[in-house]
Design a protein around this motif. Structure first.
Motif, PDB file in Angstrom:
ATOM      1  N   GLN A 204      43.812  51.925  35.717  1.00  0.00           N
ATOM      2  CA  GLN A 204      43.926  50.476  35.838  1.00  0.00           C
ATOM      3  C   GLN A 204      44.179  50.006  37.273  1.00  0.00           C
ATOM      4  OE1 GLN A 204      46.984  49.591  32.921  1.00  0.00           O
ATOM      5  NE2 GLN A 204      45.551  49.703  31.226  1.00  0.00           N
ATOM      6  N   LEU A 205      43.683  50.775  38.228  1.00  0.00           N
ATOM      7  CA  LEU A 205      43.820  50.372  39.627  1.00  0.00           C
ATOM      8  C   LEU A 205      42.872  49.230  39.969  1.00  0.00           C
ATOM      9  CD1 LEU A 205      43.968  53.902  41.343  1.00  0.00           C
ATOM     10  CD2 LEU A 205      45.879  52.424  40.687  1.00  0.00           C
ATOM     11  N   LEU A 206      41.832  49.073  39.167  1.00  0.00           N
ATOM     12  CA  LEU A 206      40.826  48.047  39.443  1.00  0.00           C
ATOM     13  C   LEU A 206      41.241  46.673  38.939  1.00  0.00           C
ATOM     14  CD1 LEU A 206      37.556  50.019  38.584  1.00  0.00           C
ATOM     15  CD2 LEU A 206      38.740  49.842  40.771  1.00  0.00           C
ATOM     16  N   ASP A 207      42.287  46.630  38.124  1.00  0.00           N
ATOM     17  CA  ASP A 207      42.695  45.349  37.538  1.00  0.00           C
ATOM     18  C   ASP A 207      43.281  44.400  38.569  1.00  0.00           C
ATOM     19  OD1 ASP A 207      41.880  46.421  35.172  1.00  0.00           O
ATOM     20  OD2 ASP A 207      43.890  46.830  34.394  1.00  0.00           O
ATOM     21  N   SER A 208      43.692  44.957  39.713  1.00  0.00           N
ATOM     22  CA  SER A 208      44.330  44.110  40.726  1.00  0.00           C
ATOM     23  C   SER A 208      43.319  43.195  41.421  1.00  0.00           C
ATOM     24  CB  SER A 208      45.038  44.973  41.774  1.00  0.00           C
ATOM     25  OG  SER A 208      44.105  45.802  42.442  1.00  0.00           O
ATOM     26  N   ALA A 209      42.042  43.583  41.389  1.00  0.00           N
ATOM     27  CA  ALA A 209      41.014  42.749  42.024  1.00  0.00           C
ATOM     28  C   ALA A 209      40.860  41.436  41.260  1.00  0.00           C
ATOM     29  CB  ALA A 209      39.682  43.497  42.065  1.00  0.00           C
ATOM     30  N   ASN A 210      40.804  40.321  41.968  1.00  0.00           N
ATOM     31  CA  ASN A 210      40.686  39.020  41.321  1.00  0.00           C
ATOM     32  C   ASN A 210      39.458  38.997  40.417  1.00  0.00           C
ATOM     33  OD1 ASN A 210      42.836  38.333  42.921  1.00  0.00           O
ATOM     34  ND2 ASN A 210      41.626  37.242  44.440  1.00  0.00           N
ATOM     35  N   GLY A 211      39.688  38.770  39.130  1.00  0.00           N
ATOM     36  CA  GLY A 211      38.577  38.780  38.178  1.00  0.00           C
ATOM     37  C   GLY A 211      38.269  40.157  37.652  1.00  0.00           C
ATOM     38  N   GLY A 212      38.899  41.174  38.238  1.00  0.00           N
ATOM     39  CA  GLY A 212      38.684  42.534  37.776  1.00  0.00           C
ATOM     40  C   GLY A 212      37.407  43.154  38.290  1.00  0.00           C
TER      41      GLY A 212
END
Length: 309
Positions: free
Chosen positions: A66-74
């Motif tokens: 779940q490191l990618l969840d931090s990007a705005n909008g995923g």
């Protein structure tokens, strides 16, 4: 049944019909709203085309933890079975980025779509020969078929191999097989003499006792890249997404380099669609570099190849 009963029954039927009609219309409205919400969510996400190959492992690891969840909008990973399909999705705007190779990226750019190659990946290829074809050396590729993809790294590599042993190019038959699973099936069915495979598919081929006659890891060639549509990335929100995504990508690369590729056998099994025995046998010490631009020597080599083509 008297007249009053008929009236009551009629009213009940009318109410039921109206209620059903309202329910159907309400269902359609909710379905439309759900579709629109899903579309908006997908549009906001940073979409990247990937393949079931080990060069994409940092993305799979980042997604798993779940490191990618931090990007705005995923961030959403879109799986394809061929590199050409990945690049088609990129050119048609279905994704913002793609795990590709330098040959494909530079050719797309030459057709008018500016790309930003943000990272060099751990992509490498092995030239595997069919064990029944009795090809153990490169010079034995004369009058043989080689599965590859036109205008890609495997096309360039085939030419380099042929030139290195001074074979007649007209005597080595390039066969365009884009889908990686189809290549494996052709190898299993003895329909191809030689084929280019990335990991973990190369490991599967070796486990089937098929010889490897060329390995790009031994040639100091780095052709794997992760590219994004430059125009899209100039947008403020996309630029921020890309920044956060690349941070997560670096974290995933660091983790793989620290613990080894096989630490993530479960992810490889699931995302690369191979059996656990294959995932447990892939090379454990593949180096995943942090974000950096392609080397000039690789870019010049690709430019020369495309100019000849």
């Amino acid at each position: 049944m008297n007249k009053h009963s008929f009236v009551v029954l009629g009213l009940v039927c009318v109410l039921l019909i109206v209620a059903c009609g309202q329910s159907y219309e309400e269902t359609k409205r909710i379905t439309r709203e759900n579709r629109r919400a899903a579309w908006l969510k997908d549009s906001a996400a940073l979409k990247i085309a990937v393949m079931p190959t080990l060069d994409c492992l940092p993305l799979f690891v980042a997604e798993h933890y779940q490191l990618l969840d931090s990007a705005n909008g995923g961030v959403r990973l879109k799986m394809y079975m061929s590199q050409m399909d990945c690049d088609t999705a990129l050119e048609r705007g279905r994704v913002e980025g793609s795990m590709t190779d330098l040959v494909r990226a530079m050719r797309i750019a030459s057709r008018g779509m500016a790309l930003r190659s943000v990272a060099v990946t751990a992509a490498h290829w092995q030239l595997v020969t069919n064990r029944n074809a009795r090809v153990r050396q490169l010079k034995q590729l004369d009058d043989k078929m080689v599965a590859m993809t036109r205008f890609s790294a495997t096309d360039l590599l085939t030419d380099r191999v042929v030139d290195s042993v001074k074979l007649d190019k007209d005597r080595v038959f390039k066969v365009q097989i884009n889908d990686i699973s189809v290549r494996m099936l052709m190898l299993q069915n003895n329909e191809m003499d030689a084929l280019w495979l990335p990991e973990p598919w190369a490991t599967l081929a070796r486990q089937m006792k098929n010889p490897v006659v060329y390995d790009t890891r031994k040639q100091n060639i780095q052709l794997g890249v992760m590219a994004f549509r430059d125009q899209e990335m100039t947008r403020k929100e996309r630029s921020r997404q890309l920044e956060l995504f690349l941070k997560a990508y670096n974290q995933a690369c660091d983790s793989i380099n620290k613990y080894g590729v096989r630490k993530y056998s479960d992810i490889i099994t699931q995302r690369c669609m191979v059996k656990r025995v294959v995932a447990d046998s892939v090379p454990n010490h593949i180096e995943y570099e942090r974000v950096r631009a392609p080397r000039q020597q690789d870019s010049l080599m690709v430019k020369k190849f495309l100019n000849i083509k």
